[in-house]
Design an enzyme around this catalytic site. Structure first.
Site, short mmCIF file in Angstrom:
data_model
loop_
_atom_site.label_atom_id
_atom_site.label_comp_id
_atom_site.label_asym_id
_atom_site.label_seq_id
_atom_site.Cartn_x
_atom_site.Cartn_y
_atom_site.Cartn_z
N SER A 164 38.76 29.53 29.99
CA SER A 164 39.17 30.20 28.75
C SER A 164 40.70 30.26 28.66
O SER A 164 41.36 29.23 28.81
CB SER A 164 38.53 31.59 28.71
N ASP A 329 28.50 27.75 24.04
CA ASP A 329 29.76 28.48 23.85
C ASP A 329 30.21 28.28 22.40
O ASP A 329 30.50 27.16 21.99
CB ASP A 329 30.80 27.91 24.82
N HIS A 362 30.06 31.59 26.00
CA HIS A 362 31.38 31.48 26.61
C HIS A 362 31.39 32.03 28.04
O HIS A 362 32.06 31.50 28.91
CB HIS A 362 32.39 32.22 25.74
N ASP A 363 30.63 33.10 28.28
CA ASP A 363 30.57 33.73 29.60
C ASP A 363 30.06 32.80 30.69
O ASP A 363 30.23 33.11 31.88
CB ASP A 363 29.67 34.97 29.55
#
Lengths: 398, 198
Positions: A164, A329, A362-363
């Site tokens: 990220s 994501d 995204h995690d």
């Protein structure tokens, strides 16, 4: 955080780095920032795992994301309920194998976990920095990380790794200090935020700044915390970190009690989860830091100085890249990673790219997943191979 | 030891070429080309296992579905585009051929020859869809949706006005027997073409 990442110290598996102690590096050489201001002196808090070899060639830099910090692996005390935020990938025998590599993980400038930031004392005013802490950018962070590398006697990272916002720092490293990065791993990142990304950040900032307890950023002097704003910011952010599927399978439309109660209290499990996440965050994170970090995200755009041409922005890079994205994501979707990959191939750089099938949005970059692990380990295995460090069965250098 | 078709291709790739290898598998060809011929470039692959094997070898690999075309690669940005044993699994093999020769001046293509005599016996005499070393799947689960013959491909190249620089066949693990030189459409199990834009 998922259960697999929350093993308490006493239940830790053998592949944990164990107990770790943070260090502080003080710098009194002023740092000129992109915003035009100068930070006269500052401190960086960092942790290390594994052993630096005699050639000082096996160091790996971990760059953290928006709400991350220096504590990436292991435990600070035997009472810790959770290990560091990337414990799934850092440890003996893990993707970033601490038997082979010397891992350096720091809290960025402007952070609220021990490095100089808004909660630190401003020597010029005698007050806390608060909202007067200068805007810091990804480039500024990379410049400060380079000074930490100098301090540790590391000329060149065997690999710089980040997910990220951390991935953006890795990219910046390859542009600013190409000769100091031997390999780059950029996970679930993007070469620049989209309008939608910036919009979500703006909602988060607005939530914080419009909280009556914010006091233009001087909340500490008013002995208060803009908890409601931070909570709301985190709730919005958290929605963007998970995929619709992950939320669906975790909570569905499950109710907390048997019947609908036709009110505005928490009824659905997902509401309860978001409020819990928001509450926890609002007491653990500094509001001014959150504002700074989201701005750093918004400003990052290495192609801007090259009329939007990312390939020419990346021209200085010299190292092989591994770019990784995750199918679900939607914060920084696979297409954004692919933009980066295409720019790198156009620039003729060495690059590999994988789009990992994961339901976690995204995690996913924080979580263990067999394919992700295999790929990450394979790349790091190459890095180790290049260094001619060979795993000798069962040998521990911890 | 590489697959027979890869051995042949190896000889056709010039020293120091910049190549794209479509459906590069485990990266064996690119690794050898890089080590022994200073070849640079990228493999495209969709299979996760192949991608990890490439990364472990230090071969540049990009996860990519060939049915999405080669839109992200610029015109004439490579010396050669190689595609082994993937043509028959594509939705539009003809469009991929156009794409390959947009990105590079020269393309190398290999595919299973459906007119191989064993395949003909399967279909012509026994009345079953062929199953062989080069076509190992059953009709219902095969990824090979556009099977063609040595002759079919030549015909397509002629229609497109392409120059066939080289053609060869492989049989099993070996390069073709003399019979396959004379009658490639009958005795070649794997068709191997090297084509150029006119």
């Amino acid at each position: 955080m998922p259960d697999s990442d929350t093993l308490a110290f006493n239940d830790r598996p053998a592949d944990s780095v164990g107990l770790v102690t943070p260090h502080i590096a003080k710098f009194d050489t002023p740092l000129s920032l992109a915003c035009g201001k100068v930070l006269p002196e500052y401190e960086l808090i960092y942790e290390t795992y594994g052993t630096l070899n005699a050639e000082r060639s096996n160091a790996v830099l971990i760059c953290h994301a928006l709400s991350g910090h220096h504590h990436a692996a292991g435990y600070h005390s035997a009472d810790d309920r959770k290990p560091g935020w990337w414990d799934a990938h850092i440890g003996p025998g893990k993707s970033i194998d601490t038997n082979l590599f010397f891992v350096v993980s720091l809290n960025n400038l402007g952070g609220c976990h021990g490095s100089t930031g808004p909660v630190s004392h401003n020597p010029e005013t005698g007050r806390q920095w608060g909202p007067e802490f200068p805007m810091v950018t990804v480039s500024d962070w990379v410049a400060s990380q380079a000074r930490l590398a100098d301090r540790l006697g590391i000329d060149r990272w065997a690999a710089a790794v980040g997910g990220s916002l951390g991935g953006m720092q890795v990219l910046q490293w390859t542009i600013t200090y190409p000769e100091r990065v031997a390999n780059a791993i950029v996970i679930a990142a993007t070469p620049r935020l989209s309008a939608q990304n910036i919009a979500f950040n703006e909602v988060a900032r607005h939530a914080i700044r419009s909280d009556p307890e914010f006091f233009d950023g001087w909340y500490v002097e008013h002995a208060t915390v803009p908890k409601r704003g931070l909570k709301l910011a985190r709730m919005v952010g958290h929605i963007t970190y998970l995929s619709e599927d992950a939320m669906g399978s975790k909570f569905g439309r499950d109710l907390r009690s048997e019947d609908l109660n036709f009110g505005f209290d928490v009824e659905f499990q997902v509401e309860s989860y978001l409020r819990y996440q928001g509450d926890t965050f609002s007491t653990a994170f500094d509001a001014n830091t959150y504002l700074l970090m989201t701005k750093a995200l918004d400003y990052f755009d290495p192609a801007a100085a090259h009329s939007g041409d990312l390939a020419s922005a990346l021209a200085p890079a010299q190292c092989p890249f591994l770019i990784v994205s995750f199918t679900t994501d939607w914060r920084f979707p696979p297409s954004r990673s692919r933009e980066l990959v295409d720019a790198l191939t156009r620039a003729g750089k060495s690059v590999s790219y994988a789009n990992i099938d994961s339901p976690h949005g995204h995690d996913a970059f924080l979580l263990p997943e067999p394919r992700y692990h295999a790929l990450f380990s394979a790349f790091m295995g190459r890095v180790a191979h290049e260094l001619a460090i060979h795993k000798t069965g069962g040998e521990e250098t911890q | 030891m590489m697959r027979a078709d890869l051995e042949l291709i190896y000889d056709w790739v010039p020293q120091g070429a910049h190549v794209l290898d479509l459906a590069c598998g485990d990266g064996a060809l690119l690794e050898r080309l890089a080590q022994e011929k200073n070849v640079t470039g990228y493999g495209l692959e969709i299979d996760p296992k192949g991608i990890t094997q490439c990364v472990a070898r230090g071969v540049n690999v990009i996860e990519h579905n060939l049915d999405d075309g080669l839109g992200s690669f610029c015109d004439n940005s490579y010396d050669q585009v190689i595609m082994t044993q993937a043509l028959q699994a594509l939705r539009r093999p003809d469009k991929m051929l156009d794409e390959m020769l947009r990105v590079a001046e020269e393309g190398i293509i290999t595919f299973p020859n459906f007119a191989y005599w064993r395949h003909r016996i399967h279909l012509g005499l026994r009345g079953y869809m062929p199953v062989s070393k080069s076509l190992p799947h059953a009709w219902y689960d095969t990824p090979n949706i556009h099977l063609s013959t040595f002759n079919d491909f030549e015909h397509l190249c002629r229609e497109k006005g392409l120059v066939i620089v080289d053609r060869a066949v492989g049989v099993g693990e070996h390069r073709g027997h003399w019979t396959s030189k004379w009658w490639p459409n009958l005795f070649g199990e794997i068709a191997i073409f090297r084509v150029r834009r006119r």
